[in-house]
Design a protein around this motif. Structure first.
Motif, PDB file in Angstrom:
ATOM      1  N   ALA A  80       0.822  -1.216   0.000  1.00  0.00           N
ATOM      2  CA  ALA A  80       0.000   0.000   0.000  1.00  0.00           C
ATOM      3  C   ALA A  80       0.858   1.270   0.000  1.00  0.00           C
ATOM      4  CB  ALA A  80      -0.934   0.006   1.207  1.00  0.00           C
ATOM      5  N   GLY A  81       2.120   1.150   0.404  1.00  0.00           N
ATOM      6  CA  GLY A  81       2.991   2.329   0.408  1.00  0.00           C
ATOM      7  C   GLY A  81       3.382   2.809   1.793  1.00  0.00           C
ATOM      8  N   LYS A  82       3.100   2.005   2.831  1.00  0.00           N
ATOM      9  CA  LYS A  82       3.396   2.406   4.211  1.00  0.00           C
ATOM     10  C   LYS A  82       4.905   2.599   4.422  1.00  0.00           C
ATOM     11  CE  LYS A  82       1.451  -1.366   5.836  1.00  0.00           C
ATOM     12  NZ  LYS A  82       1.124  -2.032   4.554  1.00  0.00           N
ATOM     13  N   THR A  83       5.678   1.600   3.994  1.00  0.00           N
ATOM     14  CA  THR A  83       7.128   1.685   4.183  1.00  0.00           C
ATOM     15  C   THR A  83       7.720   2.807   3.327  1.00  0.00           C
ATOM     16  OG1 THR A  83       7.254  -0.645   4.779  1.00  0.00           O
ATOM     17  CG2 THR A  83       9.297   0.375   4.068  1.00  0.00           C
ATOM     18  N   SER A  84       7.167   3.007   2.125  1.00  0.00           N
ATOM     19  CA  SER A  84       7.639   4.104   1.266  1.00  0.00           C
ATOM     20  C   SER A  84       7.415   5.447   1.949  1.00  0.00           C
ATOM     21  CB  SER A  84       6.902   4.088  -0.074  1.00  0.00           C
ATOM     22  OG  SER A  84       7.160   2.886  -0.755  1.00  0.00           O
ATOM     23  N   PHE A  85       6.270   5.592   2.601  1.00  0.00           N
ATOM     24  CA  PHE A  85       5.966   6.828   3.335  1.00  0.00           C
ATOM     25  C   PHE A  85       6.994   7.039   4.447  1.00  0.00           C
ATOM     26  CE2 PHE A  85       3.891   8.306   7.304  1.00  0.00           C
ATOM     27  CZ  PHE A  85       3.825   9.652   6.993  1.00  0.00           C
TER      28      PHE A  85
END
Ligand SMILES: Nc1ncnc2c1ncn2[C@@H]1O[C@H](COP(=O)(O)OP(=O)(O)O)[C@@H](O)[C@H]1O
Ligand SMILES: [Mg+2]
Length: 218
Positions: free
Chosen positions: A67-72
């Protein structure tokens, strides 16, 4: 893709007119785009993220794998740069003031980054020193941290981290993220691999820790 997360654009733009210091974290239309490789199309991992987290709050970010949590979190801790948009940590812009932000930040990464041959206590002493703790303040912070995360009894603190179970490693990573009184703490899936008792202990620690800081949790 993390997008339009919890606030309206207008609300964040309003907040940015005021001194951003009132909020531990403000994200203004933050985006992360990974370019395509080998003929595959690129993709947004984070898009149109508007967020404002006051101090003393724990903000939980939910989303399935990818979902993009680590990217955030990577952008917020300075490991990668946003493709566009801005974010402020205690009023400091992550694009220009990362050096100052580092001094009051704690991180529990998704995958434990530990030294196999160091004990739990040695890890905490090391990271405590990085946060400028010394002497009795350092010893006290380490003892407290070991006790809070249930790594104190039965000689666990003086066992090498290489011999720890998955849950013990996770708890040590959480302890590291909280040592030295960071004002903003990021925990990337801290409860992964924890049994119910350890999970309960973790939520207690987070509840106590969030009093005077902001915690971003995925
Ligand atoms: N360094 C990278 N290069 C290209 N794509 C990436 C990179 N890191 C993550 N991605 C992709 O971005 C999306 C979000 O990943 P991630 O931030 O790890 O999500 P989460 O932590 O929510 O599981 C996924 O589709 C992932 O494959
Ligand atoms: Mg992740």
């Amino acid at each position: 893709m993390l997008s339009s997360f919890c606030l309206k654009r207008e609300k964040v733009e309003q907040l940015l007119l005021e001194p951003t210091i009132n909020h531990a974290i403000v994200c203004d239309d933050l985006k992360k785009f990974y370019p395509g490789r080998d003929g595959n199309p690129g993709k947004f991992a984070v898009k149109e993220l508007f967020l404002a987290v006051p101090r003393g709050e724990c903000f939980g970010m939910l989303g399935p794998n990818g979902a993009g949590k680590t990217s955030f979190i990577s952008m917020m801790i300075g490991l990668t740069k946003p493709t566009s948009g801005a974010a402020y940590v205690q009023g400091l812009d992550i694009r220009s003031h990362m050096d100052a932000i580092y001094t009051s930040m704690g991180v529990c990464p998704q995958h434990d980054l530990l030294w196999e041959s160091l004990t739990g206590r040695e890890h905490l002493l090391f990271y405590g020193r990085l946060k400028n703790l010394k002497g009795s303040a350092l010893t006290q912070a380490v003892e407290e941290s070991l006790k809070n995360l249930n790594l104190f009894h039965g000689g666990v603190a003086d066992k090498k981290a290489g011999k720890y179970s998955g849950g013990m490693k996770r708890r040590l990573s959480v302890a590291i993220s909280l040592i030295g009184d960071p004002k903003v703490v990021y925990m990337d899936e801290p409860s992964t691999g924890l049994d119910p008792a350890s999970r309960k202990c973790l939520w207690n620690v987070i509840r106590l820790a969030k009093r005077d800081r902001a915690i971003i949790l995925t």
